[in-house]
Design an enzyme around this catalytic site. Sequence first.
Site, short mmCIF file in Angstrom:
data_model
loop_
_atom_site.label_atom_id
_atom_site.label_comp_id
_atom_site.label_asym_id
_atom_site.label_seq_id
_atom_site.Cartn_x
_atom_site.Cartn_y
_atom_site.Cartn_z
N HIS A 1 -36.46 45.08 22.63
CA HIS A 1 -37.43 46.14 22.39
C HIS A 1 -36.75 47.51 22.50
O HIS A 1 -35.58 47.62 22.89
CB HIS A 1 -38.58 46.02 23.38
CG HIS A 1 -39.45 44.83 23.15
ND1 HIS A 1 -40.58 44.58 23.89
CD2 HIS A 1 -39.35 43.81 22.25
CE1 HIS A 1 -41.14 43.45 23.47
NE2 HIS A 1 -40.42 42.97 22.49
N GLU B 1 -37.01 50.00 24.58
CA GLU B 1 -36.53 50.43 25.89
C GLU B 1 -35.17 49.79 26.21
O GLU B 1 -34.27 50.45 26.76
CB GLU B 1 -37.55 50.04 26.97
CG GLU B 1 -38.90 50.71 26.80
CD GLU B 1 -39.88 49.90 25.97
OE1 GLU B 1 -41.10 50.03 26.17
OE2 GLU B 1 -39.42 49.11 25.09
N TRP C 1 -46.58 49.84 -18.29
CA TRP C 1 -46.84 50.34 -16.94
C TRP C 1 -47.73 51.57 -17.06
O TRP C 1 -47.43 52.47 -17.85
CB TRP C 1 -45.54 50.69 -16.22
CG TRP C 1 -44.64 49.53 -16.02
CD1 TRP C 1 -43.49 49.25 -16.70
CD2 TRP C 1 -44.80 48.49 -15.05
NE1 TRP C 1 -42.93 48.10 -16.21
CE2 TRP C 1 -43.70 47.61 -15.18
CE3 TRP C 1 -45.75 48.22 -14.06
CZ2 TRP C 1 -43.53 46.48 -14.38
CZ3 TRP C 1 -45.58 47.11 -13.27
CH2 TRP C 1 -44.49 46.25 -13.42
N ARG D 1 -45.29 47.69 0.20
CA ARG D 1 -45.26 46.23 0.34
C ARG D 1 -44.38 45.84 1.53
O ARG D 1 -44.74 44.99 2.34
CB ARG D 1 -44.69 45.58 -0.91
CG ARG D 1 -45.62 45.42 -2.09
CD ARG D 1 -44.90 44.66 -3.20
NE ARG D 1 -45.73 44.48 -4.38
CZ ARG D 1 -45.35 43.84 -5.48
NH1 ARG D 1 -44.13 43.31 -5.52
NH2 ARG D 1 -46.16 43.71 -6.51
N THR E 1 -54.82 36.78 -10.85
CA THR E 1 -53.60 37.55 -11.08
C THR E 1 -52.41 36.62 -11.29
O THR E 1 -51.55 36.87 -12.14
CB THR E 1 -53.34 38.49 -9.90
OG1 THR E 1 -54.42 39.42 -9.79
CG2 THR E 1 -52.04 39.26 -10.07
N LEU F 1 -61.57 40.23 -7.51
CA LEU F 1 -61.33 40.04 -6.08
C LEU F 1 -61.40 41.37 -5.34
O LEU F 1 -61.94 41.44 -4.23
CB LEU F 1 -59.97 39.37 -5.85
CG LEU F 1 -59.63 39.00 -4.40
CD1 LEU F 1 -60.72 38.12 -3.78
CD2 LEU F 1 -58.27 38.29 -4.33
N ASN F 2 -60.89 42.44 -5.95
CA ASN F 2 -61.04 43.77 -5.35
C ASN F 2 -62.51 44.08 -5.08
O ASN F 2 -62.88 44.58 -4.01
CB ASN F 2 -60.46 44.84 -6.27
CG ASN F 2 -58.94 44.90 -6.22
OD1 ASN F 2 -58.30 44.22 -5.42
ND2 ASN F 2 -58.36 45.70 -7.10
N GLY F 3 -63.34 43.79 -6.08
CA GLY F 3 -64.77 44.04 -5.92
C GLY F 3 -65.38 43.25 -4.78
O GLY F 3 -66.21 43.77 -4.02
#
Length: 372
Positions: free
Chosen positions: A45, A47, A172, A186, A198, A310-312
């Site tokens: 970690h 520290e 695009w 991401r 998708t 799916l977003n909806g």
Amino acid sequence: MQRALDLARQALWLTSPNPRVGCVITSTDGTVLGEGHTQRAGGPHAEIMALRDAAARGHKVQGATAWVTLEPCAHQGRTGPCCDALAAAGIARVVSAMTDPNPKVAGQGMARLAAAGVQTETLDPQSDIALQARELNIGFLSRMERGLPWVRMKVATSLDGQTALQNGQSQWITSAPARADGHAWRARACAILTGIGTVLEDDPLLNVRGMDAPRQPHLVVVDSRLDMPLSAKLLGTQGTGEQARQIWIYTAAPATATPENLDKRAALTARGVTVIDCPGPGGKVDLAAMLRDLARREINELHVEAGHKLNGSFIREGLVDEFLVYLAPQLLGPGQGLANLPALTELSGAVLLAFHAVDRIGPDLRLLLRRA
């Protein structure tokens, strides 16, 4: 403390599912003796890294102050308790930006330091430093406080709100800089989520590309009927070793539905994929239950890149915490919107959002929005 935050940001793509933490150790006159940030899960970690750095520089830390962006841990996990290591090293004072909400810590780290004679201080939760520390670990805090990952929905859209033409063409809409920036988002997530629609339409890889990412985020697919083709490109993105990418498919199709279903499950399992039954109303996946299960699998930030259907569903069920929108300066006319939402009869039914950040990325705008 600002330097400690800068160090923690260096761990943005590294530490999942652990929090991103930075630590700076200073002498009584403010000289930096050592510094470091948390390493990948199972590693030291922040520290410990700072104590090691001080030793490597030849500095003694007795009587020094440790500035940490999150309360030192007080439990034995993959590593030992950092609070004990600081006390044993002779640190005289520890200042933390915030309390660790993990029930295994939750104030115990500072309490054990105080019991060992170390002076402790936690910043005001509304101070700028504390708020920055919270933002840096918003997914970890969400999982600890709510039992849910922080759900971030990413969309790339034209100025008139289209994510694709009517024929489905979308590559695009936004610029190369915006797409590169999307890969960085991401990379910071614990997992990327998409829908089977998708997968069938675009056959994407849904991994991090174009940057030196120390780990690939896990992959989640919402696939109600278990239609996942065994030829899908994303099934070949798992990798090997400790940092191998997990692929979880959530389905509503009963395992005993058809022989074809059983065969598909067996074939996916043989490819290292985990199929999880999570049935909801109407033969769909129970999205809320799925999120709770992902939290149990130590997913902090969930990055959603899906189609408008799916977003909806995510938006209608109130499951999106944050929208990451790349807005291109172009008009496309009729096409596919960012989410399939029901028609409203009154403006009062709108989903109200607030701008959290607005930035220019190449020729595009990056909007970060949260529920108002």
